[in-house]
Design a protein around this motif. Sequence first.
Motif, PDB file in Angstrom:
ATOM      1  N   SER A 236      38.500  95.068  16.531  1.00  0.00           N
ATOM      2  CA  SER A 236      37.405  96.214  16.146  1.00  0.00           C
ATOM      3  C   SER A 236      38.529  97.222  15.715  1.00  0.00           C
ATOM      4  N   GLY A 237      38.032  98.378  15.220  1.00  0.00           N
ATOM      5  CA  GLY A 237      38.961  99.384  15.124  1.00  0.00           C
ATOM      6  C   GLY A 237      39.780  99.664  13.543  1.00  0.00           C
ATOM      7  N   SER A 238      39.812 100.672  13.112  1.00  0.00           N
ATOM      8  CA  SER A 238      40.184 100.844  11.572  1.00  0.00           C
ATOM      9  C   SER A 238      41.702 100.850  11.761  1.00  0.00           C
ATOM     10  N   THR A 239      42.485 100.500  12.750  1.00  0.00           N
ATOM     11  CA  THR A 239      43.841 100.642  12.636  1.00  0.00           C
ATOM     12  C   THR A 239      44.344  99.160  12.628  1.00  0.00           C
ATOM     13  N   PHE A 240      43.644  98.343  12.293  1.00  0.00           N
ATOM     14  CA  PHE A 240      44.392  96.697  12.309  1.00  0.00           C
ATOM     15  C   PHE A 240      45.185  96.520  11.644  1.00  0.00           C
ATOM     16  N   ASN A 241      45.132  96.911  10.152  1.00  0.00           N
ATOM     17  CA  ASN A 241      46.065  96.454   9.523  1.00  0.00           C
ATOM     18  C   ASN A 241      47.584  97.265   9.376  1.00  0.00           C
ATOM     19  N   ILE A 242      47.649  98.071  10.195  1.00  0.00           N
ATOM     20  CA  ILE A 242      48.842  98.823  10.440  1.00  0.00           C
ATOM     21  C   ILE A 242      49.673  98.097  11.815  1.00  0.00           C
ATOM     22  N   ASN A 243      48.942  97.247  12.256  1.00  0.00           N
ATOM     23  CA  ASN A 243      49.786  96.731  13.560  1.00  0.00           C
ATOM     24  C   ASN A 243      50.040  95.080  13.551  1.00  0.00           C
ATOM     25  N   ALA A 244      51.315  94.938  14.072  1.00  0.00           N
ATOM     26  CA  ALA A 244      51.589  93.548  14.148  1.00  0.00           C
ATOM     27  C   ALA A 244      50.723  92.784  15.045  1.00  0.00           C
TER      28      ALA A 244
ATOM     29  N   ARG B  28      56.050  84.059  24.157  1.00  0.00           N
ATOM     30  CA  ARG B  28      55.791  84.503  22.772  1.00  0.00           C
ATOM     31  C   ARG B  28      55.786  83.311  21.805  1.00  0.00           C
ATOM     32  N   ILE B  29      54.599  83.009  21.350  1.00  0.00           N
ATOM     33  CA  ILE B  29      54.419  81.682  20.645  1.00  0.00           C
ATOM     34  C   ILE B  29      54.744  82.069  19.047  1.00  0.00           C
ATOM     35  N   SER B  30      53.859  83.113  18.537  1.00  0.00           N
ATOM     36  CA  SER B  30      54.102  83.656  17.127  1.00  0.00           C
ATOM     37  C   SER B  30      53.750  84.846  17.221  1.00  0.00           C
ATOM     38  N   CYS B  31      54.057  85.436  15.944  1.00  0.00           N
ATOM     39  CA  CYS B  31      54.025  86.823  15.567  1.00  0.00           C
ATOM     40  C   CYS B  31      53.692  87.084  14.003  1.00  0.00           C
ATOM     41  N   ILE B  32      53.068  88.113  13.578  1.00  0.00           N
ATOM     42  CA  ILE B  32      52.861  88.163  12.259  1.00  0.00           C
ATOM     43  C   ILE B  32      52.932  89.853  12.066  1.00  0.00           C
ATOM     44  N   SER B  33      53.840  90.380  10.903  1.00  0.00           N
ATOM     45  CA  SER B  33      53.873  91.527  10.743  1.00  0.00           C
ATOM     46  C   SER B  33      52.630  92.155  10.149  1.00  0.00           C
ATOM     47  N   SER B  34      52.523  93.677  10.216  1.00  0.00           N
ATOM     48  CA  SER B  34      51.342  94.124   9.720  1.00  0.00           C
ATOM     49  C   SER B  34      50.922  93.813   8.151  1.00  0.00           C
ATOM     50  N   SER B  35      51.689  93.413   7.363  1.00  0.00           N
ATOM     51  CA  SER B  35      51.572  93.117   6.024  1.00  0.00           C
ATOM     52  C   SER B  35      51.379  91.677   5.809  1.00  0.00           C
ATOM     53  N   GLY B  36      51.656  90.939   6.755  1.00  0.00           N
ATOM     54  CA  GLY B  36      51.627  89.368   6.466  1.00  0.00           C
ATOM     55  C   GLY B  36      52.839  88.687   5.829  1.00  0.00           C
ATOM     56  N   ASP B  37      53.852  89.636   5.972  1.00  0.00           N
ATOM     57  CA  ASP B  37      55.149  88.994   5.221  1.00  0.00           C
ATOM     58  C   ASP B  37      56.130  88.505   5.799  1.00  0.00           C
ATOM     59  N   SER B  38      56.065  88.743   7.341  1.00  0.00           N
ATOM     60  CA  SER B  38      57.105  88.239   8.035  1.00  0.00           C
ATOM     61  C   SER B  38      56.426  87.676   9.247  1.00  0.00           C
ATOM     62  N   THR B  39      57.125  86.336   9.784  1.00  0.00           N
ATOM     63  CA  THR B  39      56.381  85.729  10.968  1.00  0.00           C
ATOM     64  C   THR B  39      57.477  85.308  11.801  1.00  0.00           C
ATOM     65  N   TYR B  40      57.056  85.035  13.076  1.00  0.00           N
ATOM     66  CA  TYR B  40      58.215  84.677  14.017  1.00  0.00           C
ATOM     67  C   TYR B  40      57.322  83.325  14.619  1.00  0.00           C
ATOM     68  N   TYR B  41      58.133  82.224  15.104  1.00  0.00           N
ATOM     69  CA  TYR B  41      57.408  81.232  15.739  1.00  0.00           C
ATOM     70  C   TYR B  41      58.594  80.504  16.916  1.00  0.00           C
ATOM     71  N   HIS B  42      57.918  80.556  18.083  1.00  0.00           N
ATOM     72  CA  HIS B  42      58.666  79.991  18.979  1.00  0.00           C
ATOM     73  C   HIS B  42      59.429  78.562  18.772  1.00  0.00           C
ATOM     74  N   ASP B  43      60.314  78.296  18.987  1.00  0.00           N
ATOM     75  CA  ASP B  43      61.008  76.909  18.611  1.00  0.00           C
ATOM     76  C   ASP B  43      59.933  75.925  18.733  1.00  0.00           C
ATOM     77  N   SER B  44      59.125  75.835  19.975  1.00  0.00           N
ATOM     78  CA  SER B  44      58.060  74.613  20.327  1.00  0.00           C
ATOM     79  C   SER B  44      57.035  74.703  19.149  1.00  0.00           C
ATOM     80  N   ALA B  45      56.704  75.799  18.570  1.00  0.00           N
ATOM     81  CA  ALA B  45      55.731  75.899  17.697  1.00  0.00           C
ATOM     82  C   ALA B  45      56.022  75.735  16.220  1.00  0.00           C
ATOM     83  N   LYS B  46      57.233  75.756  15.711  1.00  0.00           N
ATOM     84  CA  LYS B  46      57.810  75.539  14.593  1.00  0.00           C
ATOM     85  C   LYS B  46      57.315  74.196  14.020  1.00  0.00           C
ATOM     86  N   GLY B  47      56.900  74.341  12.718  1.00  0.00           N
ATOM     87  CA  GLY B  47      56.410  73.138  12.001  1.00  0.00           C
ATOM     88  C   GLY B  47      55.142  72.440  12.384  1.00  0.00           C
ATOM     89  N   ARG B  48      54.651  73.305  13.579  1.00  0.00           N
ATOM     90  CA  ARG B  48      53.274  72.728  13.909  1.00  0.00           C
ATOM     91  C   ARG B  48      52.039  73.782  14.011  1.00  0.00           C
TER      92      ARG B  48
END
Length: 122
Positions: free
Chosen positions: A24-32, A46-66
């Motif tokens: 909820s809230g109007s600031t969702f799209n500026i947050n990772a 930390r399993i995964s992360c996505i940037s505010s725009s969605g163009d950058s992501t992170y995955y823990h090694d255990s999560a990569k590919g799955r």
Amino acid sequence: VQLQASGGGSVQAGGSLGLSCAASGSTFNINAIGWYRQRPLKMRDRISCISSSGDSTYYHDSAKGRFTVSRDNAENTAYLQMNSLEPEDTAVYYCVVGGIGLCRGQADFRSWGQGTQVTVSS
């Protein structure tokens, strides 16, 4: 920003689950958006992360590919699709919004959602 995570449940090994994190809230799209999990007797990971725009992501090694993280800023919702689940994935999963440092591994937290339980049986 207030967060509501959902989609947890119980599956057998090899199965899939899709988690959602509605904000909820109007600031969702500026947050990772980050996904963390806490397994029994383990530190929170930390399993995964996505940037505010969605163009950058992170995955823990255990999560990569799955696991696949995504977001829909128009719907103020983030997702974590989890495939090929293993018993070691059993944990409480949390979503969190944060600043630009969140996806760089920094403790740049702004708000945590309540967790959702994922249980994978062998």
